[in-house]
Design a protein around this motif. Structure first.
Motif, mmCIF file in Angstrom:
data_model
loop_
_atom_site.group_PDB
_atom_site.id
_atom_site.type_symbol
_atom_site.label_atom_id
_atom_site.label_comp_id
_atom_site.label_asym_id
_atom_site.label_seq_id
_atom_site.Cartn_x
_atom_site.Cartn_y
_atom_site.Cartn_z
ATOM 1 N N PRO A 48 0.819 -1.221 0.000
ATOM 2 C CA PRO A 48 0.000 0.000 0.000
ATOM 3 C C PRO A 48 0.850 1.268 0.000
ATOM 4 N N ALA A 49 2.001 1.229 0.670
ATOM 5 C CA ALA A 49 2.868 2.404 0.656
ATOM 6 C C ALA A 49 3.332 2.708 -0.769
ATOM 7 N N GLU A 50 3.704 1.655 -1.507
ATOM 8 C CA GLU A 50 4.156 1.867 -2.884
ATOM 9 C C GLU A 50 3.050 2.465 -3.746
ATOM 10 N N LYS A 51 1.834 1.993 -3.568
ATOM 11 C CA LYS A 51 0.713 2.540 -4.355
ATOM 12 C C LYS A 51 0.552 4.036 -4.114
ATOM 13 N N ILE A 52 0.714 4.454 -2.854
ATOM 14 C CA ILE A 52 0.557 5.879 -2.548
ATOM 15 C C ILE A 52 1.712 6.684 -3.123
ATOM 16 N N TYR A 53 2.934 6.183 -2.967
ATOM 17 C CA TYR A 53 4.079 6.894 -3.553
ATOM 18 C C TYR A 53 3.879 7.077 -5.054
ATOM 19 N N ARG A 54 3.445 6.017 -5.722
ATOM 20 C CA ARG A 54 3.279 6.106 -7.178
ATOM 21 C C ARG A 54 2.118 7.031 -7.543
ATOM 22 N N ALA A 55 1.084 7.042 -6.726
ATOM 23 C CA ALA A 55 -0.033 7.967 -6.978
ATOM 24 C C ALA A 55 0.437 9.417 -6.846
ATOM 25 N N ILE A 56 1.272 9.679 -5.832
ATOM 26 C CA ILE A 56 1.824 11.027 -5.665
ATOM 27 C C ILE A 56 2.650 11.422 -6.881
ATOM 28 N N LEU A 57 3.484 10.486 -7.342
ATOM 29 C CA LEU A 57 4.331 10.790 -8.497
ATOM 30 C C LEU A 57 3.535 10.895 -9.783
ATOM 31 N N GLY A 58 2.361 10.260 -9.817
ATOM 32 C CA GLY A 58 1.489 10.441 -10.968
ATOM 33 C C GLY A 58 0.988 11.867 -11.074
ATOM 34 N N LEU A 59 0.793 12.488 -9.912
ATOM 35 C CA LEU A 59 0.347 13.884 -9.883
ATOM 36 C C LEU A 59 1.514 14.860 -9.931
ATOM 37 N N CYS A 60 2.599 14.489 -9.250
ATOM 38 C CA CYS A 60 3.770 15.377 -9.134
ATOM 39 C C CYS A 60 5.017 14.570 -9.471
ATOM 40 N N PRO A 61 5.333 14.395 -10.741
ATOM 41 C CA PRO A 61 6.411 13.481 -11.148
ATOM 42 C C PRO A 61 7.783 13.829 -10.584
ATOM 43 N N ASP A 62 7.978 15.080 -10.171
ATOM 44 C CA ASP A 62 9.282 15.495 -9.682
ATOM 45 C C ASP A 62 9.318 15.688 -8.167
ATOM 46 N N GLU A 63 8.356 15.091 -7.453
ATOM 47 C CA GLU A 63 8.327 15.226 -5.992
ATOM 48 C C GLU A 63 9.509 14.434 -5.417
ATOM 49 N N ALA A 64 10.535 15.161 -4.960
ATOM 50 C CA ALA A 64 11.815 14.536 -4.626
ATOM 51 C C ALA A 64 11.700 13.518 -3.502
ATOM 52 N N GLU A 65 10.973 13.852 -2.443
ATOM 53 C CA GLU A 65 10.922 12.925 -1.315
ATOM 54 C C GLU A 65 10.148 11.664 -1.679
ATOM 55 N N ALA A 66 9.127 11.787 -2.512
ATOM 56 C CA ALA A 66 8.412 10.594 -2.971
ATOM 57 C C ALA A 66 9.318 9.710 -3.820
ATOM 58 N N LEU A 67 10.127 10.339 -4.673
ATOM 59 C CA LEU A 67 11.086 9.577 -5.479
ATOM 60 C C LEU A 67 12.092 8.852 -4.585
ATOM 61 N N HIS A 68 12.622 9.561 -3.604
ATOM 62 C CA HIS A 68 13.606 8.989 -2.680
ATOM 63 C C HIS A 68 13.008 7.814 -1.905
ATOM 64 N N LEU A 69 11.841 8.023 -1.317
ATOM 65 C CA LEU A 69 11.238 6.976 -0.486
ATOM 66 C C LEU A 69 10.784 5.783 -1.317
ATOM 67 N N LEU A 70 10.264 6.045 -2.510
ATOM 68 C CA LEU A 70 9.899 4.933 -3.382
ATOM 69 C C LEU A 70 11.149 4.143 -3.770
ATOM 70 N N GLY A 71 12.253 4.845 -3.979
ATOM 71 C CA GLY A 71 13.502 4.152 -4.269
ATOM 72 C C GLY A 71 13.915 3.233 -3.133
ATOM 73 N N MET A 72 13.816 3.717 -1.909
ATOM 74 C CA MET A 72 14.167 2.883 -0.754
ATOM 75 C C MET A 72 13.218 1.690 -0.642
ATOM 76 N N LEU A 73 11.948 1.916 -0.925
ATOM 77 C CA LEU A 73 10.982 0.812 -0.874
ATOM 78 C C LEU A 73 11.285 -0.227 -1.938
ATOM 79 N N ARG A 74 11.599 0.213 -3.148
ATOM 80 C CA ARG A 74 11.894 -0.745 -4.216
ATOM 81 C C ARG A 74 13.159 -1.540 -3.889
ATOM 82 N N HIS A 75 14.113 -0.894 -3.240
ATOM 83 C CA HIS A 75 15.306 -1.623 -2.808
ATOM 84 C C HIS A 75 14.927 -2.686 -1.777
ATOM 85 N N ALA A 76 14.062 -2.326 -0.831
ATOM 86 C CA ALA A 76 13.623 -3.290 0.181
ATOM 87 C C ALA A 76 12.892 -4.468 -0.451
ATOM 88 N N ARG A 77 12.254 -4.235 -1.590
ATOM 89 C CA ARG A 77 11.529 -5.306 -2.276
ATOM 90 C C ARG A 77 12.410 -6.032 -3.288
#
Length: 442
Positions: free
Chosen positions: A21-50
């Motif tokens: 669910p966290a990934e879905k929200i991060y991606r939804a945020i980036l769908g609206l704001c593709p350059d949102e830096a903290e969302a990009l950073h946190l999604l990157g950390m999540l993808r690494h964890a996965r």
């Protein structure tokens, strides 16, 4: 809900381990704001964890392109790069972090680990000591002490590798004092006492640990290794799961630092026996871990399966996209349930968690078709004239005599095969001797 509120909600889910669910929200945020830096950073950390470190690196770099003066993101990028084997790029990321915040303790700690892996002992100690000063100050200011415990644990490992055993004991004790649940420090403390020849103190470390955690499989296993009492015929399932789940994310990078050779040795033995790759063999990677063998043998395989007890390791193996199927199971039972299923069973440094090899080799024999081949490595007993056919070592792995390997193969029904002596890796700067086996089912 604002972007900031959505990001906060996703981060809470992320920290609680609810990654999907966290990934879905991060991606939804980036769908609206593709350059949102903290969302990009946190999604990157999540993808690494996965397990998807490649996407993680791309995402964190995108975040840093937007906000380059983010020391935490530089440090996290360094961690992902290091665990992906890109050591020089990781060093550059840590140094970039320190350009912005020279007192960023985690970056000093991480650089110490790299120096230690390169046997740059003085540089490693300097970096760890700087991290220790900073982590101590943070703990005294009331911040959580996990980093302080981690730095003490790293210094204990460094001191042990350098033969400074009393210093290793001191740092391991300090790590445990700061964080009683420090599994790594308790293991290092027991190993340091064992290396000093203070076997009673080593045993007491593990007995004390078991008094705190009566069902802890790591303490139980290492107590048996230390005392030679109640040594299991193989490592218990819960020991294997817990051990490998704990360091799946850094497994490949750690083995690279140890100049790990077993996957290449097994893959070469396969090619020597079966010829050039022709995609005609049904192959089982037995104890596949993160899948280090997979890319090396894929071209030989019509079908390639892997099996492992660690879900976290299997998640990493899945990201390689070379296996037709991955299975979470205990190896012996998995083999026994699949008669005549494979042309090849290979195993790089998995059978070092088995003491008595007879049952697992019999299961492998049954799982192979007629003319099928078995390739595996195990560690070698240092002095074959001095004791039993196998020993449980203080590091938690078993070592075997050549005679035991040969006798177990013959008893299982394989054609007689003579194991070849190999160096499987280095550990503490010393070569780890082992046996490479290539056997055939008649």
């Amino acid at each position: 809900m604002s972007v900031e509120e959505a990001l906060g909600h996703a981060l809470r889910l992320h920290r609680a381990g609810h990654l999907e669910p966290a990934e879905k929200i991060y991606r939804a945020i980036l769908g609206l704001c593709p350059d949102e830096a903290e969302a990009l950073h946190l999604l990157g950390m999540l993808r690494h964890a996965r397990g998807d470190s490649a996407e993680a690196i791309v995402l964190i770099r995108r975040a840093l392109a937007r906000v380059p003066d983010a020391p935490g993101a530089w440090n996290n990028l360094g961690n992902v790069l290091l665990e992906s084997g890109s050591v020089e790029e990781a060093i550059a990321a840590y140094r970039r972090c320190l350009e912005f915040v020279p007192d960023f303790a985690e970056a000093h700690n991480n650089l110490g680990t790299i120096h230690r892996s390169r046997s740059e002992w003085s540089l490693a100690e300097d970096a760890y000591q700087r991290a220790l000063q900073l982590a101590q100050a943070r703990a005294e200011a009331g911040e959580p002490a996990e980093l302080l415990a981690d730095v003490h644990n790293n210094l204990a490992g460094l001191m042990l590798a350098r033969g400074r055993l009393r210093a290793a004991v001191d740092h391991a004790c300090r790590a445990i004092t700061v964080s009683p649940g420090q599994v790594g420090a308790r293991k290092l403390l027991g190993l340091a006492y064992y290396t000093l020849g203070e076997f009673d103190k080593a045993a007491e470390v593990y007995r004390s640990w078991l008094a705190d955690e009566p069902d802890n499989p790591i303490a139980r296993h290492h107590l048996a290794a230390c005392t030679g009492e109640a040594v299991p015929a193989r490592a218990a399932d819960d020991y294997v799961e817990r051990t490998f789940d704990a360091f799946a994310s850094s497994f490949d990078e750690k083995l690279q630092r140890l100049h790990y050779r077993a996957p290449m040795q097994v893959a070469q033995a396969l090619e020597d026996a079966c010829g050039a790759p022709a995609a005609r063999l049904d192959i089982l990677d037995a104890g596949c871990g993160t899948g280090l063998c997979g890319p090396l043998v894929r071209a030989h395989a019509r079908r390639l399966e892997g099996v492992d007890l660690s879900a976290q390791m299997l998640q990493r193996a899945e990201c390689r996209r070379v296996y037709d199927q991955l299975n979470k199971a205990e190896l012996g039972a998995f083999l026994a349930a699949r008669p005549a299923a494979w042309d090849v069973v290979l195993s790089a440094d998995t059978l070092c968690y088995f003491g008595e090899l007879g049952p697992v080799l019999a299961a492998a024999h049954g799982a192979l078709r007629r003319g099928g081949r078995l390739f595996f490595t195990v560690e070698a007993v240092r002095d074959e004239d001095a004791g039993p056919p196998f020993v449980l070592q203080p590091n938690g792995r078993y070592a075997h005599t050549r005679d035991h390997v040969v006798e177990a193969l013959v008893a299982a029904g394989f054609e007689a095969a003579l194991p070849s002596a190999q160096v499987l890796r280095t550990e503490g700067g010393e070569p780890v001797a082992g046996w490479l086996v290539a056997a055939c089912k008649p």
